[in-house]
Design an enzyme around this catalytic site. Structure first.
Site, short mmCIF file in Angstrom:
data_model
loop_
_atom_site.label_atom_id
_atom_site.label_comp_id
_atom_site.label_asym_id
_atom_site.label_seq_id
_atom_site.Cartn_x
_atom_site.Cartn_y
_atom_site.Cartn_z
N LYS A 181 0.79 -1.27 0.14
CA LYS A 181 0.01 -0.03 0.10
C LYS A 181 0.94 1.18 -0.04
CE LYS A 181 -2.71 3.27 1.46
NZ LYS A 181 -1.98 4.81 1.71
N GLU A 256 9.41 1.53 11.22
CA GLU A 256 10.52 2.55 11.26
C GLU A 256 9.72 3.75 10.87
OE1 GLU A 256 12.41 5.41 9.87
OE2 GLU A 256 12.50 4.50 8.02
N CYS A 289 13.86 10.99 7.21
CA CYS A 289 13.57 10.41 8.54
C CYS A 289 14.94 10.43 9.31
CB CYS A 289 12.87 9.15 8.77
SG CYS A 289 13.88 7.84 8.04
N GLU A 387 9.33 16.24 15.31
CA GLU A 387 9.60 16.21 14.17
C GLU A 387 9.29 17.10 12.95
OE1 GLU A 387 11.07 12.47 11.33
OE2 GLU A 387 9.01 12.32 11.94
#
Length: 490
Positions: A181, A256, A289, A387
């Site tokens: 997906k 992750e 990331c 973040e």
């Protein structure tokens, strides 16, 4: 766009799902827009629980035959897929640049070759996968990796195909079937991958691709009782929802997640190298990331470091990612730009100072956000702790090693860290104390597929890479055989 085919810079992309070896349309669609200029690229099939169920059913039906396929044949087919990626490398690079706004030269020279390498690496690793037998009181122990079953792989928009194949390749190599997906903001190259895999001869149902909005199709995939593994790359809040969805079936997860990684610059470092490493954190418009978005610089060299950093970063050319001279392109979506700017404006209102950037690029308009460096930020401030996922760095100073490590570890994340120092012993001391899944010393973004990859704390659960990938995508079995008893009954 004609029917179910979108044409992106001359490349035809089917906008339907790929389920059980055939294209499947949906009753509704969603719009895929290019971050480069806001143009509509395609109307994408908008999957629901119906398509999720069909894809999982196709994967389940294909699993027994694929699991029984020899390692050699699975490896051959993965290499064939890699061949197909290399043949269509230019198409993949062009489509992905239009779809997510990353630099075309990076896609051509680094990202798409890595996609092919993902398949080749795990094909070759599969053939060497094993563990030496060992004895227990004369009994022989034999460890094996058994395919687990259908896997749901949910991938992000910042490096769509590379990160998808980082999951798809080991899952297929392990003998599992896959439902992929892709992120709704960058779904196009996943559809091309389905075409490449089919052309390579991958059996029907072994790889399925379903598109849609996470809220509409995601839960149907992650809560499905026939799914045996879920791998996700993305945000912490989404991971929490996936974990809750998977909990009733106890489906194993690999997550992750986000990061707020530090770059520690000690006074004994090569400052030119340290500045280069820091400026590199603007790669992919800050949508990485692993990016070391918190610059922690020893006080005695902070002023000189900042001067050199601003001089170098000011020279980055921002613009159309299709231009070879461009160093930073747009961010992915208007919602992402609003999020980035919200972080920056709240930080400035709280007393932070922008020594570089500080807002959208007014000359370019659209989704182009200027590379930004903020100083005078508090350790407990939002801009330091959360973040941003954009071209925004903060700079703080420290006076000694203990303070540097304390600042580096003082977030809820632990994905990566970078250390710049000219002292080998210091590097060993500091890296031993850092909470991170990956630590780079005097370098950045050097990644080998045989190394474990993942995060600590809220940066993730589990490790993938090399044998760690097979450990996750397989059921490990230990078979213990007695040394006697083979004669049977007399």
């Amino acid at each position: 766009m004609t029917g179910h085919i979108a044409t992106v810079a001359g490349v035809a992309v089917d906008t339907r799902h790929w389920i059980g070896g055939r294209r499947v349309a949906s009753a509704a669609t969603f719009t895929d827009v290019s971050p480069i200029d806001g143009s509509v690229l395609a109307e994408i099939a908008r999957g629901t629980a119906v398509e999720a169920d069909a894809a999982v059913a196709a994967a389940k039906a294909a699993f027994p035959a694929w699991a029984a396929t020899s390692r050699e044949e699975r490896a051959r087919l993965l290499h064939a897929i890699a061949d197909g990626v290399e043949k269509r490398l230019e198409d993949l690079a062009i489509v992905e640049t239009h779809d997510n706004g990353a630099l075309l030269r990076s896609h051509r020279r680094g990202v798409m070759p890595r996609v092919a390498h993902n398949f080749r690496f795990f094909a070759d690793w599969l053939l060497d996968l094993g563990h030496d037998d060992f004895e227990t009181r004369g009994h022989t122990n034999h460890v094996s990796w058994d395919p687990a079953g259908p896997c749901v792989l949910i991938t992000p928009w910042n490096a769509p195909l590379m990160l998808a194949t980082w999951k798809v390749a080991p899952a297929l190599a392990a003998g599992n079937t896959v439902v992929l997906k892709p992120a709704e903001w960058s779904p196009l190259t996943a559809s091309l991958l389905a075409d490449i895999a089919a052309a390579a001869g991958l059996p029907d149902g072994v790889l399925n691709v379903v598109q849609g909005l996470g809220a509409e199709i995601g839960d149907a995939l992650t809560s499905h009782n026939d799914v045996r593994r879920i791998s996700f790359t993305g945000s912490v809040p989404t991971a929490a929802r996936i974990a809750a969805s998977a909990a009733p079936a106890l489906t194993p997860l690999s997550l992750e997640l986000g990061g707020k990684s530090p770059l520690l610059v000690f006074a004994d470092a090569d400052l030119d190298l340290a500045v280069d490493l820091a400026v590199e954190q603007y790669d992919n418009a800050g949508q990485v990331c692993l990016a070391a978005t918190r610059l922690l610089v020893e006080e005695s060299v902070a002023e000189e470091f900042t001067r050199r950093f601003v001089a170098k970063a000011s020279g980055i050319r921002q613009g159309d990612p299709r231009d070879e001279a461009t160093g930073i392109g747009p961010n992915i979506h208007e919602r992402q730009v609003a999020k980035i700017d919200g972080f920056v404006q709240r930080a400035l209102a709280s007393g932070a100072r922008a020594v570089l950037g500080g807002g959208p690029n007014a000359e370019l308009g659209g989704l182009y956000y200027r590379p930004t460096l903020l100083t005078d930020v508090a350790q407990d401030s939002e801009i330091v702790q959360e973040e941003v996922f954009g071209p925004v760095l903060t700079l703080q100073t420290f006076t000694n090693e203990d303070e540097a490590v304390a600042l580096a570890n003082d977030t809820r994340f632990g994905l990566a860290a970078t250390v710049a120092t000219g002292d080998r012993e210091r590097a060993e001391r500091v890296t031993a104390r850092l909470v991170a899944g990956t630590v780079w010393v005097n370098c950045f973004f050097v990644r080998d597929l045989q190394a474990p990859f993942g995060g600590s704390r809220q940066s993730g659960v589990g490790r993938e890479g090399g044998t760690w990938s097979f450990d996750f995508y397989c059921d490990l079995k230990n078979t213990v055989t007695a040394p006697t008893g083979w004669a049977g009954r007399g």
